[in-house]
Design a protein around this motif. Sequence first.
Motif, short mmCIF file in Angstrom:
data_model
loop_
_atom_site.label_atom_id
_atom_site.label_comp_id
_atom_site.label_asym_id
_atom_site.label_seq_id
_atom_site.Cartn_x
_atom_site.Cartn_y
_atom_site.Cartn_z
N ASP A 94 0.76 -1.25 -0.13
CA ASP A 94 0.04 -0.15 0.01
C ASP A 94 0.88 1.11 0.00
N THR A 95 2.08 1.35 0.30
CA THR A 95 2.95 2.33 0.40
C THR A 95 3.62 2.76 -0.88
N ALA A 96 3.48 2.02 -1.75
CA ALA A 96 4.14 2.25 -3.27
C ALA A 96 3.72 3.68 -3.50
N THR A 97 4.93 4.28 -4.36
CA THR A 97 4.86 5.75 -4.58
C THR A 97 5.07 5.56 -6.12
N ILE A 98 4.76 7.03 -6.57
CA ILE A 98 5.02 6.90 -8.13
C ILE A 98 6.41 7.27 -8.55
N GLY A 99 6.97 7.64 -7.57
CA GLY A 99 8.54 7.68 -7.73
C GLY A 99 9.34 6.26 -7.81
N GLY A 100 8.88 5.27 -6.98
CA GLY A 100 9.33 4.01 -7.00
C GLY A 100 8.85 3.41 -8.10
N CYS A 101 7.47 3.50 -8.65
CA CYS A 101 7.01 2.94 -9.77
C CYS A 101 7.95 3.33 -10.97
N VAL A 102 8.30 4.64 -11.18
CA VAL A 102 9.14 5.22 -12.19
C VAL A 102 10.52 4.36 -12.27
N ALA A 103 11.03 4.43 -10.82
CA ALA A 103 12.53 4.00 -10.61
C ALA A 103 12.62 2.49 -10.96
N ALA A 104 11.72 1.80 -10.41
CA ALA A 104 11.74 0.35 -10.77
C ALA A 104 11.24 -0.25 -12.15
N GLY A 105 10.56 0.96 -12.86
CA GLY A 105 10.14 0.40 -14.15
C GLY A 105 9.24 -0.55 -14.71
N LEU A 106 8.70 -1.27 -13.69
CA LEU A 106 7.76 -2.11 -13.96
C LEU A 106 6.36 -1.99 -14.04
N SER A 107 5.64 -2.75 -15.13
CA SER A 107 4.57 -2.64 -15.88
C SER A 107 3.79 -4.03 -15.49
N GLY A 108 2.36 -3.61 -15.63
CA GLY A 108 1.39 -4.92 -15.38
C GLY A 108 1.16 -5.52 -16.54
N PRO A 109 -0.18 -6.05 -16.29
CA PRO A 109 -0.76 -7.13 -17.46
C PRO A 109 -0.85 -6.34 -18.65
N ARG A 110 -1.38 -4.98 -18.58
CA ARG A 110 -1.78 -4.27 -19.70
C ARG A 110 -0.63 -3.68 -20.47
N ARG A 111 0.63 -4.00 -20.19
CA ARG A 111 2.08 -3.43 -20.81
C ARG A 111 1.87 -3.91 -22.22
N ALA A 112 1.50 -5.08 -22.76
CA ALA A 112 1.67 -5.52 -24.10
C ALA A 112 0.63 -4.81 -25.21
N SER A 113 -0.42 -4.17 -24.38
CA SER A 113 -1.38 -3.69 -25.49
C SER A 113 -1.04 -1.97 -25.40
N ALA A 114 -0.82 -1.63 -24.32
CA ALA A 114 -0.73 -0.22 -23.93
C ALA A 114 0.79 0.51 -24.05
N GLY A 115 1.76 -0.35 -23.60
CA GLY A 115 2.92 0.37 -23.63
C GLY A 115 3.54 0.26 -22.13
N ALA A 116 4.68 0.46 -21.97
CA ALA A 116 5.55 0.46 -21.04
C ALA A 116 5.66 1.72 -20.05
N VAL A 117 6.11 1.73 -18.81
CA VAL A 117 6.32 2.73 -18.00
C VAL A 117 6.83 3.97 -18.73
N ARG A 118 8.00 3.69 -19.58
CA ARG A 118 8.68 4.77 -19.87
C ARG A 118 8.07 5.33 -21.15
N ASP A 119 7.14 4.62 -21.69
CA ASP A 119 6.32 5.31 -22.89
C ASP A 119 5.16 6.41 -22.50
N PHE A 120 5.09 6.50 -21.26
CA PHE A 120 4.02 7.29 -20.75
C PHE A 120 4.83 8.57 -19.88
#
Length: 358
Positions: A94-120
Amino acid sequence: MQQALIDQFSETVRTAAEVGRPLHIRGGSSKSFYGYPPSEQSQILDISTYQGIIDYEPTELIITARAGTRLSDIESLLHQHNQMLAFEPPYFADTATIGGCVAAGLSGPRRASAGAVRDFVLGVRIIDGSGRDLHFGGQVMKNVAGYDVSRLMVGAMGTLGILLEVSLKVLPLPAVEQTISLKMNEMEAIEYMNRWAGKPLPISATSYVNEQLHMRLSGAESAVRAAHKQLGGEIYPAGDTLWKSIREHTYDFFKPPIPLWRLSVKPTSPPISFPQTKQLIEWNGALRWLSCQEVPAVDSIRQAAIKAGGHATLFQGYSSTAPVFQPLSPALAGIHRRLKQQFDPAGILNPGRLYPEF
């Protein structure tokens, strides 16, 4: 108040650089298991207090937030306007932050259709290893020629700079989502996913485990209904719960927490298997999770990934005898070394978090 925090962070970095003391940059600690552990000599630099939405323009599909802002707060705000982070980032806590999201660069199930973190990622504000407060990018999809430093920070695990602020492109929520389920073997599932991935169908996620293929359809109701008719299969009623559990690794496949390998390969690669392992496939075959009761030979896993046109990461279950990330070629190692020298000349920002030598 917020500028005072930035000044404090900068001063901490400058002091650490002067004495050569490593800094362990920490936000919500939701992904602390990922990558190499920090040095025992590291001083913790907690940026979780630097939080809040700076700017949000629903009509422009852009949000800018401070790095310590919780992902749950951002997604809650977006959902109020029927919008989303299209790369479907995993939280893991629950403590996940937007900074950690970008720093880790991990994407979820929608990545194959929508794109990866760096695309946004449109722009970032960082503090580099010399304590400088720097801005890169902006709030448009393309606003400057040259190197895209903003996206360079995605997946860098804080080794190139301390993320302060991030601007992201967001997308509308789909009008309708429906999950279908089909029973088949692994080879059939890989062929099936790739065959339909090349068609103009609203497939937004796929997963295969235990001889069961699940496909999520997202879009207009008529498009989803037509796609289901083409694809066949039974409607899976607990679709939302399924995809969240896969994204957050609470699905039964990921229990108990044992060594977990993440293989990024060509989608069409044939099945990859080892004794005493279970497998879950995502992204139309491009992402293969291997859950290992016994740790196979590291070299054999990495060679299998290379043969399949990709690479392997020891995602969970760190061992001092197994490199976490695929070893770099001399050319890539040289690029990493030069980037580290430019952004962090004293080598104090999360040293060794990605690779022990950087």
